[in-house]
Scaffold this motif. Structure first.
Motif, PDB file in Angstrom:
ATOM      1  N   VAL A  97      -7.525   1.325  -5.924  1.00  0.00           N
ATOM      2  CA  VAL A  97      -7.337   2.614  -5.259  1.00  0.00           C
ATOM      3  C   VAL A  97      -8.443   2.785  -4.229  1.00  0.00           C
ATOM      4  O   VAL A  97      -9.622   2.481  -4.527  1.00  0.00           O
ATOM      5  N   GLU A  98      -8.102   3.255  -3.034  1.00  0.00           N
ATOM      6  CA  GLU A  98      -9.065   3.510  -1.980  1.00  0.00           C
ATOM      7  C   GLU A  98      -8.910   4.946  -1.499  1.00  0.00           C
ATOM      8  O   GLU A  98      -7.809   5.493  -1.487  1.00  0.00           O
ATOM      9  N   ALA A  99     -10.028   5.545  -1.123  1.00  0.00           N
ATOM     10  CA  ALA A  99      -9.974   6.881  -0.525  1.00  0.00           C
ATOM     11  C   ALA A  99      -9.545   6.754   0.931  1.00  0.00           C
ATOM     12  O   ALA A  99     -10.006   5.872   1.655  1.00  0.00           O
ATOM     13  N   ARG A 100      -8.620   7.616   1.363  1.00  0.00           N
ATOM     14  CA  ARG A 100      -8.145   7.641   2.749  1.00  0.00           C
ATOM     15  C   ARG A 100      -8.213   9.088   3.253  1.00  0.00           C
ATOM     16  O   ARG A 100      -7.311   9.889   2.969  1.00  0.00           O
ATOM     17  N   LYS A 122      -5.610   9.365  -0.761  1.00  0.00           N
ATOM     18  CA  LYS A 122      -5.944   8.068  -1.344  1.00  0.00           C
ATOM     19  C   LYS A 122      -4.851   7.060  -1.013  1.00  0.00           C
ATOM     20  O   LYS A 122      -3.759   7.409  -0.535  1.00  0.00           O
ATOM     21  N   CYS A 123      -5.155   5.796  -1.287  1.00  0.00           N
ATOM     22  CA  CYS A 123      -4.188   4.699  -1.114  1.00  0.00           C
ATOM     23  C   CYS A 123      -4.243   3.826  -2.357  1.00  0.00           C
ATOM     24  O   CYS A 123      -5.309   3.306  -2.731  1.00  0.00           O
ATOM     25  N   VAL A 124      -3.113   3.687  -3.027  1.00  0.00           N
ATOM     26  CA  VAL A 124      -2.978   2.770  -4.157  1.00  0.00           C
ATOM     27  C   VAL A 124      -2.405   1.471  -3.609  1.00  0.00           C
ATOM     28  O   VAL A 124      -1.354   1.468  -2.967  1.00  0.00           O
ATOM     29  N   GLU A 152       0.842  -1.184   0.000  1.00  0.00           N
ATOM     30  CA  GLU A 152       0.000   0.000   0.000  1.00  0.00           C
ATOM     31  C   GLU A 152       0.883   1.241   0.000  1.00  0.00           C
ATOM     32  O   GLU A 152       1.849   1.305   0.768  1.00  0.00           O
ATOM     33  N   LEU A 155      -7.152  10.634  -8.561  1.00  0.00           N
ATOM     34  CA  LEU A 155      -6.927   9.229  -8.837  1.00  0.00           C
ATOM     35  C   LEU A 155      -5.871   9.052  -9.929  1.00  0.00           C
ATOM     36  O   LEU A 155      -5.769   9.873 -10.847  1.00  0.00           O
ATOM     37  N   GLU A 207       0.231   5.296   0.402  1.00  0.00           N
ATOM     38  CA  GLU A 207      -0.771   6.297   0.731  1.00  0.00           C
ATOM     39  C   GLU A 207      -0.176   7.688   0.556  1.00  0.00           C
ATOM     40  O   GLU A 207       0.958   7.935   0.967  1.00  0.00           O
ATOM     41  N   SER A 232      -6.144  13.642  -3.486  1.00  0.00           N
ATOM     42  CA  SER A 232      -7.377  12.907  -3.785  1.00  0.00           C
ATOM     43  C   SER A 232      -7.488  12.543  -5.269  1.00  0.00           C
ATOM     44  O   SER A 232      -8.398  11.805  -5.657  1.00  0.00           O
TER      45      SER A 232
END
Length: 692
Positions: free
Chosen positions: A676-679, A683-685, A640, A648, A642, A646
């Motif tokens: 990809v997740e929003a943190r 974000k976190c790839v 991960e 993408l 981070e 924001s």
């Protein structure tokens, strides 16, 4: 006693009828022995020498036999006969005469042999005199000379003992000097006893030779009837000059000494600063009595021993205090470190600075940190005294505190330097701090003027790890140079990290490089077990000696059978921080190998590096890299990255000559799954790899 070749007498033929006044003046008698008739004529003074009345002497030599004991007569006849037969002109002899009251006295005679023209002896003329006083004076002179020689010899021995005592640093050292071949045996003593005063009692600390111990005297009261108790109580020496005197004075002790054939003894109080600290006894088996000179020498010996003993006792007390202080400053226990075997050792210097200050500023510490990490510290404060130990204790505490707060190794070292600079001290310190992640084997090392660490590989070979260092603690703050570069190394399972102070490396007559090479060879030849290896290194330091302390810390990374589910590593990478980026790459490489990624290790490293680079290039903030092991239907390794943006990520087509645009294509091709997740505001790839 005989004198051959004495000076010939030159006297007239009738000299016995007219004795020389000089002979009479010197209390000498004369005789004339006619060898043809056998008669011996003596004058009045000669009669007095033989203590025989004129009317009782008939001129025959046999008449004198009542005055000369047979052994003396036989010896005198032998001297005269030999002189007559071998052609001598004269002879001389000392012999004893028995007086009419039965007493013996020494007499001296000197004779001159007269011969005819054919060489035949015809007559012996000579003198006799009372030699009692002469021989008494000679004996007294010889005795005085012997006594003077004995006193001189004893004085020399006392000087030798005193010189040796000057180097004694402990009570046992003092005892060893006295029992040495240059010690009391050269004073003629057959046995030695020594006791020290402790709480109103006398504790025996030395006795010899073996078998001379008296039961019940190991600890005695000062008021008990023993000679050592007497001299401690009265502060005066006690000279015992005969067995009878010993038996009368100490009836409880004497029966135990009869087997030692003791004929006399000297007991001396050991007095220092006007108070008794002990007593010493010298027992003799071949003398009776002590001259004034001998007593003076022995009293001087007692004074010298007392001063040395007090110095040794003071040294031991202060050494115990100093060592207690230092032990209090060092960690009382070393915490158990999951994933590692740790061994620490400390050795005090064999020769300290000031008396009783055999203590230095060397220290070690092991600091458990969050996330399966551990900090290892080794350091050395300048000096060998209690002040160095006190500074060391404070430095150890602040280093532990800064590390536990989560600061980077470089920050920990810089803050410790500022702390030492602000202390009320002129001391500086060298130090090395290593922070190890035992899950991956990544070790970050910073060095402040200290010697480099060593790493022992699993095959037994050993290497020195060059670490770019900064100035010693305290000096870097004073000169405003608080930079401490971080060196990263990887500690594979089974490898051992060794940190030590220079006392383990320095050797007399050799430079530091030679010492490091010798240490490296010794480590390579040592056992794999860290405790056994630590013992070997300390034993080598003790055998070599030296005047510096030794602190030693060994950390061996264990070989893990498997990686537990949920194993997790994390690294913060700030923009424009090449060291952090390098560390993240080290962490990734070490983790995928430690977690058994096998053939996919290179793919995971490549993808992780791409994600980190993208985060740093396309966002304005830092990146947080996390690696974890996931279990379920299959075993996966998840990466991960981070960031604070924001936006993408999007795939771009790279031209034939383009140097970028292939990142997400690479991620999509090499990973099993990614997303990809929003943190929060960022974000976190992430991506995952299935590993066997």
């Amino acid at each position: 006693m005989a004198e051959r070749g004495a000076s010939a007498l030159s006297v007239p033929e009738d000299w016995t009828a007219h004795p020389d006044p000089i002979l009479a003046l010197n209390r000498m008698g004369s005789f004339d022995w006619d060898l043809d008739t056998g008669l011996v004529h003596m004058d009045a003074r000669a009669h007095e020498v033989f203590d025989i009345l004129p009317e009782d002497y008939d001129g025959r030599p046999e008449t004198l036999s009542s005055r000369v004991p047979p052994p003396e007569a036989g010896r005198l006849d032998s001297v005269v006969s030999r002189a007559i037969k071998d052609g001598s002109e004269n002879y001389g002899a000392y012999f004893r005469v028995r007086c009419r009251d039965g007493t013996l006295r020494w007499t001296h005679t000197q004779g001159y042999i007269r011969r005819d023209r054919t060489g035949r002896p015809r007559r012996v003329i000579g003198i006799v005199r009372d030699a009692t006083q002469e021989l008494a004076d000679l004996e007294a002179s010889s005795l005085r000379a012997a006594q003077d020689e004995a006193v001189r010899r004893q004085t020399n021995v006392v000087q030798v003992i005193t010189a040796a005592l000057a180097h004694a640093r402990s009570v046992q050292d003092v005892i060893d000097v006295l029992k040495d071949t240059h010690g009391v045996r050269h004073l003629g003593a057959a046995s030695l006893v020594m006791g020290l005063v402790e709480a109103g009692r006398i504790r025996l600390v030395a006795e010899g030779p073996a078998g001379s111990f008296v039961p019940g005297t190991r600890v005695t009261r000062i008021d008990e009837p023993y000679p050592m108790s007497d001299v401690v109580r009265t502060l005066t020496p006690r000279f015992i000059e005969s067995p009878e005197e010993f038996a009368r004075g100490y009836p409880l002790l004497w029966p135990h000494l009869t087997g030692l054939n003791i004929t006399s003894a000297a007991y001396l109080p050991l007095i220092a600063q006007a108070r008794p600290i002990g007593a010493m006894g010298l027992l003799y088996s071949d003398r009776h009595g002590f001259s004034d000179e001998e007593r003076t020498v022995l009293v001087a010996l007692g004074s010298s021993i007392a001063q040395s003993m007090q110095r040794a006792m003071l040294y031991e007390q202060e050494k115990d205090l100093a060592q207690g202080l230092q032990q209090a400053m060092l960690p009382r226990t070393i915490p158990s470190v999951p994933g590692a075997d740790v061994a620490v050792r400390y050795r005090s210097a064999s020769a300290g600075g000031a008396l009783g200050r055999d203590i230095g500023g060397d220290w070690y510490d092991v600091i458990p940190l969050p996330g399966g990490r551990v900090g290892a510290v080794i350091g050395d404060v300048q000096g060998h005294d209690t002040h160095a130990a006190a500074v060391m204790g404070q430095l150890r505490i602040v280093l532990r505190a800064y590390a536990a707060e989560g600061h980077t190794p470089a920050t920990v070292m810089a803050r410790a330097s500022v702390f030492l600079h602000e202390l009320d001290t002129d001391r500086f310190a060298t130090c090395l701090y290593a922070e190890a992640d035992l899950s991956t084997g990544v070790v970050q090392v910073v060095r402040a003027g200290h010697i480099d660490p060593l790493v022992r590989r699993t095959d037994g070979s050993c290497r020195r790890v060059p670490v770019e260092g900064g100035l010693p603690l305290g000096l870097s703050a004073e000169f405003g140079r608080l930079e401490y570069p971080v060196t990263t190394l990887e500690l594979d399972p089974g490898q051992t990290l060794l940190l030590c102070t220079d006392g383990l490396v320095e050797q007399p007559g050799a430079d530091l490089s030679d010492g490091m090479r010798a240490l490296t060879a010794l480590i390579a030849a040592g056992p794999d077990d860290v405790r056994g290896l630590a013992n070997l290194l300390i034993q080598a330091a003790e055998a070599r000696g030296g005047d510096d302390d030794v602190a030693l810390l060994l950390l061996r990374r264990r070989v893990l059978d498997n990686v537990r589910a949920g194993a997790r590593l994390q690294q913060h990478v700030a923009p424009g921080d090449p060291e952090a980026l390098t560390l993240a790459r080290h962490m990734t490489r070490a983790a995928v190998r430690a977690w058994g990624a096998g053939e996919r290790a290179d793919e995971i490293e490549l993808v992780a590096d791409e994600l980190i680079t993208n985060a740093l290039m396309h966002t304005e903030g830092s990146a947080i890299v996390t690696l974890r092991v996931l279990t379920g239907s299959d075993r996966r390794l998840r990466v991960e990255v981070e960031d604070s943006s924001s936006a993408l990520p999007r795939r771009r087509e790279a031209g034939e000559s383009g140097v970028s645009g292939r990142g997400l294509l690479l991620v999509d091709t090499l990973t099993d799954v990614w997303g990809v997740e929003a943190r929060g505001g960022g974000k976190c790839v992430w991506c995952e790899f299935v590993i066997p």
